[in-house]
Design a protein around this motif. Structure first.
Motif, PDB file in Angstrom:
ATOM      1  N   PHE A   1      46.839  -5.575 127.889  1.00  0.00           N
ATOM      2  CA  PHE A   1      46.134  -4.964 129.014  1.00  0.00           C
ATOM      3  C   PHE A   1      45.876  -3.485 128.745  1.00  0.00           C
ATOM      4  O   PHE A   1      44.761  -2.975 128.955  1.00  0.00           O
TER       5      PHE A   1
ATOM      6  N   ASN B   1      43.287  -3.086 125.776  1.00  0.00           N
ATOM      7  CA  ASN B   1      41.944  -3.488 126.207  1.00  0.00           C
ATOM      8  C   ASN B   1      41.319  -2.426 127.106  1.00  0.00           C
ATOM      9  O   ASN B   1      40.133  -2.074 126.970  1.00  0.00           O
ATOM     10  N   THR B   2      42.118  -1.922 128.026  1.00  0.00           N
ATOM     11  CA  THR B   2      41.626  -0.886 128.937  1.00  0.00           C
ATOM     12  C   THR B   2      41.275   0.385 128.183  1.00  0.00           C
ATOM     13  O   THR B   2      40.237   1.014 128.435  1.00  0.00           O
TER      14      THR B   2
ATOM     15  N   TYR C   1      42.336  -6.392 131.776  1.00  0.00           N
ATOM     16  CA  TYR C   1      41.999  -4.971 131.638  1.00  0.00           C
ATOM     17  C   TYR C   1      41.829  -4.380 133.026  1.00  0.00           C
ATOM     18  O   TYR C   1      41.678  -5.109 134.020  1.00  0.00           O
TER      19      TYR C   1
ATOM     20  N   SER D   1      37.846   0.383 134.418  1.00  0.00           N
ATOM     21  CA  SER D   1      37.469   0.686 133.038  1.00  0.00           C
ATOM     22  C   SER D   1      36.271  -0.149 132.612  1.00  0.00           C
ATOM     23  O   SER D   1      35.386   0.330 131.891  1.00  0.00           O
ATOM     24  N   ASP D   2      36.214  -1.384 133.049  1.00  0.00           N
ATOM     25  CA  ASP D   2      35.071  -2.247 132.733  1.00  0.00           C
ATOM     26  C   ASP D   2      33.807  -1.715 133.405  1.00  0.00           C
ATOM     27  O   ASP D   2      32.739  -1.653 132.784  1.00  0.00           O
TER      28      ASP D   2
END
Length: 448
Positions: A48, A51-52, A135, A139-140
């Protein structure tokens, strides 16, 4: 390492300490496991976190591309229009962020029915939320948002030196809030093209050709600069004001592209993911270099002199070309794909002039034509794709974006107009539209 000999007293002391430590240990293994598990939970999920971080780092690299576009355009336009280009770039980036929050992200990703999602402001979990999935949601959103600003920047460069500020910004509102998100939902939102098997890893078509089609529609309706073509249609070269800025902008864009392509892996929580991100970085760099060398050699052969603007755009065309599939190509194929992008620039720029399509920075060859090439080339290295499906996607994006953009441009033209007056164009948009000249000491720039 060997320890020096200990005295009898020293050995006794060490023995006592060892016994004390042993006595302090938990009686059962599960007693030790409980605090260990609690510590792991407190530390968080490594996948996590990584990915973030990939989204955030990729996002700020792509955001830095906004500075690259601003510097590139500032160098490619004449001195009397530099402030206007800088103003447009910071304004379009801000509009893109607000519109992508207000409607864009939801249209692109939330409950997509095959063709578009929902119309609603997007939000992320409250502060302190511990479990958001693979994530962090914000951030996405941030990573996806910076892509839409890139599409708008493409339009800015093409229409430079003759479009009014507010009509341009009005179009940016529609492009970033509706046109780009709807088109993006077809592939990245799991829409109908995704179901067909269309592939566009980081956006040769979804981002770059969408911006290129929108720019082409605007250029056709707006017309060329008044001094670009002579009475018999002959091309009259209009040099840019600052090749140092244009080169700086190109290098900034090149740097930002590592976030553009690399973070599109969308995961960095395993060894294989990190290895793939590394391969993407390497292929992206090779493709850009291939585009530079191809443009460098070809302009020397064709024009007997090397034109730096072609070489700069060769780098960008190489980057656009590899964006549709930066992971699968071998190093040699990455160079070839990028080099063909550089060739496209050299031959497409004069072709546009034959049709009297005035593209100030060469964005249509770089982003539209090279974007199409990169997308159609995906099956050359990715066996899970087909030329037929790729062609369907290219046509679908082209027809939708060009037609809708042309209609929007026509409406804006009818309501508030698009083009500055001939007098403002001659004097420069810094004076007529902005009120602050970038180079006020160069008075002569107002008439050239």
């Amino acid at each position: 390492m060997k320890f020096p000999s200990l005295s009898i007293a020293g050995r006794a002391l060490l023995g006592a300490l060892a016994l004390a430590g042993f006595a302090a240990l938990p009686a059962h293994a599960q007693d030790a496991a409980e605090p260990a598990a609690e510590a792991a939970a407190a530390a968080g999920d490594p996948a996590f976190i990584f990915n973030t971080l990939l989204f955030l780092m990729g996002g700020f690299l792509v955001m830095w591309m906004a500075a690259g576009f601003a510097m590139l355009e500032a160098g490619m336009v004449r001195s009397k229009n530099v402030s206007m280009q800088l103003l447009k770039n910071i304004a379009l980036y801000s509009i893109a962020g607000l519109m992508y929050w207000a409607v864009g992200y939801s249209l692109m990703y939330v409950d997509v029915n095959g063709y578009f999602g929902t119309v609603w402001p997007y939000s992320w979990p409250d502060a302190g939320t511990a479990n958001e999935g693979d994530y962090a949601v914000a951030s996405d959103w941030f990573f996806q948002m910076v892509f839409v600003a890139t599409a708008a920047s493409i339009v800015s460069g093409t229409l430079a030196e003759r479009i009014k500020l507010w009509p341009f910004l009005a179009f940016v509102v529609v492009l970033t809030g509706f046109i780009y998100p709807i088109a993006g939902s077809w592939q990245w939102g799991g829409g109908w093209l995704s179901e067909m098997g269309f592939s566009d890893f980081a956006g040769s078509t979804l981002v770059h050709s969408v911006g290129g089609w929108a720019a082409l529609a605007g250029a056709l309706l707006l017309g060329a600069r008044s001094d670009k073509y002579g009475p018999q249609g002959q091309v009259q070269p209009i040099p840019g004001s600052n090749m140092a800025l244009a080169t700086l902008g190109t290098f900034i864009l090149w740097l930002g592209w590592f976030g553009f392509n690399g973070a599109s892996q969308l995961a960095m929580g395993t060894n294989s993911d990190v290895s793939d991100v590394s391969r993407i970085f390497a292929n992206t760099n090779l493709a850009a270099a291939g585009g530079v060398i191809a443009a460098l050699v070809l302009t020397q052969i064709v024009y007997k002199k090397v034109d730096i603007t072609f070489v700069l755009n060769g780098a960008l065309a190489g980057l656009v070309s590899i964006t549709a599939e930066p992971l699968m190509p071998s190093p040699f194929m990455a160079i070839i794909i990028g080099a063909i992008g550089g060739v496209i620039v050299v031959f497409t720029v004069p072709l546009l002039d034959k049709f009297k399509i005035d593209d100030v920075v060469g964005a249509i060859p770089v982003h539209l034509i090279a974007g199409i090439w990169g997308t159609i080339a995906v099956p050359l290295t990715n066996p899970d794709t087909s030329f037929g499906v790729q062609f369907v996607g290219i046509v679908a994006y082209g027809v939708f974006t060009f037609v809708v953009s042309l209609v929007v441009w026509m409406i804006i033209k009818a309501v508030i107009g698009l083009r500055v007056s001939p007098e403002e164009e001659l004097t420069g948009l810094d004076v007529g539209e902005v009120g602050v000249e970038a180079y006020p000491e160069f008075i002569a720039s107002r008439v050239r």
